[in-house]
Structures are given as structure tokens and as C-alpha cells.
Design a protein around this motif. Structure first.
Motif, PDB file in Angstrom:
ATOM      1  N   GLU A   1       0.827  -1.201   0.000  1.00 53.06           N
ATOM      2  CA  GLU A   1       0.000   0.000   0.000  1.00 53.06           C
ATOM      3  C   GLU A   1       0.867   1.258   0.000  1.00 53.06           C
ATOM      4  O   GLU A   1       0.608   2.202  -0.755  1.00 53.06           O
ATOM      5  CB  GLU A   1      -0.925  -0.002   1.225  1.00 53.06           C
ATOM      6  N   LEU A   2       1.905   1.289   0.861  1.00 51.30           N
ATOM      7  CA  LEU A   2       2.749   2.482   0.941  1.00 51.30           C
ATOM      8  C   LEU A   2       3.528   2.704  -0.346  1.00 51.30           C
ATOM      9  O   LEU A   2       3.753   3.842  -0.767  1.00 51.30           O
ATOM     10  CB  LEU A   2       3.710   2.360   2.120  1.00 51.30           C
TER      11      LEU A   2
ATOM     12  N   GLN B   1       2.649   2.367  -3.257  1.00 56.66           N
ATOM     13  CA  GLN B   1       1.803   2.912  -4.325  1.00 56.66           C
ATOM     14  C   GLN B   1       1.416   4.370  -4.094  1.00 56.66           C
ATOM     15  O   GLN B   1       0.659   4.942  -4.872  1.00 56.66           O
ATOM     16  CB  GLN B   1       0.543   2.046  -4.450  1.00 56.66           C
ATOM     17  N   ILE B   2       1.945   4.960  -3.018  1.00 55.35           N
ATOM     18  CA  ILE B   2       1.618   6.346  -2.692  1.00 55.35           C
ATOM     19  C   ILE B   2       2.744   7.252  -3.177  1.00 55.35           C
ATOM     20  O   ILE B   2       3.916   7.054  -2.824  1.00 55.35           O
ATOM     21  CB  ILE B   2       1.412   6.527  -1.174  1.00 55.35           C
ATOM     22  N   ALA B   3       2.411   8.228  -3.999  1.00 51.81           N
ATOM     23  CA  ALA B   3       3.415   9.150  -4.517  1.00 51.81           C
ATOM     24  C   ALA B   3       4.106   9.882  -3.372  1.00 51.81           C
ATOM     25  O   ALA B   3       3.455  10.354  -2.444  1.00 51.81           O
ATOM     26  CB  ALA B   3       2.752  10.157  -5.460  1.00 51.81           C
TER      27      ALA B   3
ATOM     28  N   VAL C   1       8.917  10.233   3.585  1.00 48.49           N
ATOM     29  CA  VAL C   1       7.917  10.973   2.821  1.00 48.49           C
ATOM     30  C   VAL C   1       8.571  12.250   2.316  1.00 48.49           C
ATOM     31  O   VAL C   1       9.172  12.992   3.100  1.00 48.49           O
ATOM     32  CB  VAL C   1       6.683  11.313   3.688  1.00 48.49           C
TER      33      VAL C   1
ATOM     34  N   ASP D   1      -5.659   0.213   5.487  1.00 48.11           N
ATOM     35  CA  ASP D   1      -6.290   1.102   4.512  1.00 48.11           C
ATOM     36  C   ASP D   1      -6.454   2.508   5.090  1.00 48.11           C
ATOM     37  O   ASP D   1      -6.273   3.513   4.379  1.00 48.11           O
ATOM     38  CB  ASP D   1      -7.658   0.554   4.102  1.00 48.11           C
TER      39      ASP D   1
ATOM     40  N   ALA E   1      -3.077   4.180   4.951  1.00 48.00           N
ATOM     41  CA  ALA E   1      -2.734   4.533   3.573  1.00 48.00           C
ATOM     42  C   ALA E   1      -3.542   5.730   3.088  1.00 48.00           C
ATOM     43  O   ALA E   1      -3.011   6.642   2.435  1.00 48.00           O
ATOM     44  CB  ALA E   1      -2.976   3.325   2.656  1.00 48.00           C
ATOM     45  N   ASP E   2      -4.835   5.768   3.421  1.00 48.60           N
ATOM     46  CA  ASP E   2      -5.672   6.919   3.017  1.00 48.60           C
ATOM     47  C   ASP E   2      -5.174   8.196   3.664  1.00 48.60           C
ATOM     48  O   ASP E   2      -5.125   9.260   3.011  1.00 48.60           O
ATOM     49  CB  ASP E   2      -7.127   6.654   3.418  1.00 48.60           C
TER      50      ASP E   2
ATOM     51  N   MET F   1      -2.134   8.820   4.602  1.00 51.00           N
ATOM     52  CA  MET F   1      -0.881   9.185   3.963  1.00 51.00           C
ATOM     53  C   MET F   1      -1.132   9.885   2.634  1.00 51.00           C
ATOM     54  O   MET F   1      -0.425  10.846   2.270  1.00 51.00           O
ATOM     55  CB  MET F   1      -0.029   7.930   3.748  1.00 51.00           C
ATOM     56  N   ARG F   2      -2.113   9.444   1.893  1.00 50.82           N
ATOM     57  CA  ARG F   2      -2.407  10.068   0.600  1.00 50.82           C
ATOM     58  C   ARG F   2      -2.827  11.520   0.775  1.00 50.82           C
ATOM     59  O   ARG F   2      -2.485  12.379  -0.040  1.00 50.82           O
ATOM     60  CB  ARG F   2      -3.485   9.272  -0.133  1.00 50.82           C
ATOM     61  N   THR F   3      -3.551  11.809   1.833  1.00 49.86           N
ATOM     62  CA  THR F   3      -4.001  13.177   2.059  1.00 49.86           C
ATOM     63  C   THR F   3      -2.834  14.085   2.461  1.00 49.86           C
ATOM     64  O   THR F   3      -2.940  15.305   2.354  1.00 49.86           O
ATOM     65  CB  THR F   3      -5.088  13.253   3.135  1.00 49.86           C
TER      66      THR F   3
END
Length: 393
Positions: free
Chosen positions: A306-307, A309-311, A330, A384, A387-388, A390-392
Motif C-alpha cells: 500500500e505504501l 503505491q503512494i506518490a 515521505v 487502509d 494509507a488513506d 498518507m495520501r491526504t
């Protein structure tokens, strides 16, 4: 038998903390169970009701049961187990009890060594004119037993290895290193602080003389508790720097060191916490360390996927087979700031400073890393959620 969804639901229902936070900091301190908390509180209530000293006398069998559980966890003898206040305390006491270093002596360790252990070795070596040297690593980042074998000579007085480094998912080959040290007759210390309760630990298979681990991490025991294993045949090599009426009782006109690992304990101890530690170990054994390891492996692999796949997120773990410690960075956000921002969302991660693993962190150019560690309690929904979040960011 593998842990089922029903098993996890039952274990989470026995864990108050999962209602409040998504906890990815099990490698710092895990969430205790109601079962462990109950044992601790029950003893504290006895202390309040009849007196702490009197309650402690009544708890002697409970303390020995904790020692027995720790011995079972490590495939050791109960007389090879000391219960200490922290892993660093136990490791430091055992190290200080070794024969004094001499000029030219060598201490061999790895670039992954825990900063506290490394501090002890460096200070002792500097005082004695000895040397601390680092065993080279294989291409995957793990310590090389083959390289260690070429470094052994009669000046080597200790090989020390951190099994699972604090700054990521690498797992060092402790048993292979043990084969080298046994063949050479060199003392071998293993720091299993991140291992106990996460992966199976058999001191016979590892071949170590000393192993220390802590209660507060993957065993889910209370803070202020730890396990120190001392191989029976190695005990007389160690002369503790400090003793008291428990570790060296006064007999026939003078102090006599105990002939078991309790020579590294004291008369004053956190009885309630040690009772809690015993209960935590028994709970882990009932679940099954192999099953715990299997679930942690699966959940940490999902988290890494999951991590990845996070830009802006870069995974930092080394090694082939990895532990439940997931390290990452990050872009444009420090690990400390990341930890603070996630905490505001009731998600717990850790920021690991260079002091935790100073040599390896310096070699890789890191001042700190972010670390998310999973437990068998961790669910896909929690991963999840992390991961969500982290995306924000």
C-alpha cells in the motif's frame, strides 16, 4: 493452525486500545490486553489491601511462573532467566560483568546495533584501549557470517548482534552467526528486543550466550519489564558489577553469588508488572508464535504494498525476509512531523532518530526515518486507514 478472523475479533475485543487508535507502533510499545491489565490491577489492589511487602511475599509463585513462561518462550531453563526492568538494563549488566577488556582486545558487532548497546561497548573499549569493529554485510544488508569468520582471532572478546534492528524490517541471521561464534568459542550476545513475541526464538538453535528482550513490544506486556537469558554454562564467566541481598545473599559471614541468572536481579522489583509480563507471555504462547509470525508477515507485506503505491513515499527496509517493522520516508515531510500529523487522526506511528541505530543510519545518510509496525491485531481496515491518511498528506 492459522489465526482466523474470529480469533482476531476475539483478541481485539480483549484489547481496549483498538477502540481509540489505529496503532502502528507495536515495535515501541504494543497495546496490552484486558487479561494482562487484570493481573496487574489485581496485584496492586492486594498491595493496597494488605501491604505491598506482604502482597509481594504472596506473589512469589506468580513471579516464578513468569520466569517459567519466559523460559518456555526461549526454549531455555528457568534458572537461565533473569527478569529485569528493561532490555538495556539487562544487556548492560551482562556486558559489564564480562572479564575486563585489555589493550588491543576486539569487540565485533554490526552496523545495525542498537545505540544503547553500542554506547556501552564504545565507552568500555575507549577506557581499555580496545576496539569496536563492524562485521561487513551481505548484498541484502544482513550481517555476513562468512565475513565474521574471517575476522575471528584470539583478540575477539565478544560478538554482539541486534537481531531485528529498530530502524526497519531487516532480520539478521542470528543462528548462522551463532555457528561461527560456537566454533570459535567467542561469547555471543543477541539483542532480541524487537523479536520476542514476533518470531520464534530458540536460544539453543541461535547458539547465543546472552539474549535480551523486552516485554512492552510484541509480547504486549507492561513497560518496565524485560527478559535476560544467560546460558547456564556461561554464567560463571560473569561477575556482576552490583549485587544486593537477593543477588548475593549473605552466607557464612560473606556474600555468595546466586548460582543462576537471578544474580542479575535485585530484592526490589515491580511485582505487579512482572506478573503482567508472565501473563502476556502465556497469552502469546497460547496464540502460537509461529501463527503470530505468519499473520504479522502477511500484514506487513500488505502495508509495504500500500505504501509503495503512494506518490512521495519511499520504502527503506533492507533484507530478504522482513519483519513487521516497516520503515519509509515521505518527500518534503520529516518523520517527526508525519508522526504528529497522523496522531491528530488517531493513528500511531514512530519517528526513529539516528541515535537508535547510529552507524547504519549514518552510512545511509538518514537523520530519522518513519516506522509503522504491525501486530497480529492489525487489520486490513487499519492499513487502509493509514494509507488513506498518507495520501491526504
Amino acid at each position: 493452525m492459522a489465526l482466523t478472523d474470529d480469533d482476531i475479533e476475539r483478541l481485539r475485543a480483549d484489547t481496549p486500545g483498538v477502540e481509540n487508535v489505529s496503532h502502528f507502533n507495536h515495535s515501541k510499545c504494543s497495546l496490552p490486553s484486558k487479561r494482562v491489565l487484570g493481573k496487574i490491577v489485581d496485584h496492586l489492589q492486594r498491595e493496597a489491601a494488605i501491604g505491598p511487602s506482604e502482597a509481594g511475599d504472596l506473589a512469589t509463585a506468580d513471579i516464578e511462573a513468569a520466569r517459567d513462561a519466559a523460559a518456555q518462550l526461549l526454549n531455555a531453563l528457568p534458572q537461565e532467566i533473569a527478569l529485569t526492568g528493561s532490555g538495556s538494563q539487562g544487556w548492560g549488566a551482562a556486558f559489564a560483568a564480562l572479564p575486563h577488556l585489555k589493550p588491543g582486545d576486539r569487540l565485533l558487532t554490526s552496523r545495525h546495533e542498537w545505540g544503547g548497546n553500542l554506547s556501552m561497548m564504545k565507552r568500555a573499549a575507549e577506557k581499555a584501549g580496545a576496539n569496536v569493529e563492524y562485521v561487513p554485510c551481505r548484498e541484502d544488508g544482513t550481517v555476513s557470517p562468512e565475513a565474521l569468520a574471517t575476522m575471528i582471532d584470539d583478540r575477539v572478546k565478544l560478538v554482539a548482534l541486534t537481531w531485528l534492528p529498530a530502524n526497519g524490517g531487516l532480520i539478521n541471521p542470528v543462528a548462522e552467526i551463532g555457528e561461527v561464534t560456537r566454533a570459535a568459542g567467542v561469547p555471543y550476545f543477541v539483542d532480541a528486543g524487537q523479536a520476542l513475541g514476533q518470531i520464534e526464538a530458540d536460544v539453543g538453535a541461535i547458539g547465543c550466550d546472552i539474549l535480551k528482550g523486552t516485554g512492552r513490544k510484541f509480547l504486549r506486556g507492561p513497560r518496565g519489564t524485560a527478559i535476560l537469558y544467560i546460558r547456564k554454562s556461561f554464567l560463571d564467566t560473569l561477575d556482576p558489577v552490583t549485587t544486593d541481598v537477593f543477588s548475593a545473599p549473605w552466607e557464612e559471614g560473606g556474600p555468595k553469588l546466586r548460582e543462576d541468572a537471578r544474580r542479575f536481579e535485585t530484592s526490589e522489583k515491580p511485582v505487579a508488572l512482572q506478573i503482567g509480563l508472565g501473563e502476556a507471555i502465556r497469552q502469546a504462547l497460547e496464540i502460537g508464535i509461529a501463527d503470530i509470525r505468519s499473520r504479522i508477515k502477511a500484514k506487513s507485506e500488505k502495508l509495504r504494498t500500500e505504501l509503495s503505491q503512494i506518490a512521495g513515499v519511499t520504502l527503506l527496509d533492507l533484507g530478504g525476509e522482513k519483519s513487521g517493522l516497516v520503515s519509509f520516508s515521505v518527500s518534503r515531510l520529516s518523520a517527526t512531523e508525519l508522526r504528529k500529523r497522523l496522531a491528530r487522526k488517531n493513528i500511531n506511528v514512530a519517528s526513529i532518530a539516528a541515535a537508535y541505530c547510529p552507524v547504519e543510519m549514518a552510512e545511509r545518510g538518514f537523520s530519522e526515518v518513519a516506522r509503522a509496525s504491525v501486530s497480529y491485531l492489525t487489520t486490513d481496515e487499519e492499513i487502509d486507514r493509514l494509507a488513506d491518511a498518507m495520501r491526504t498528506l
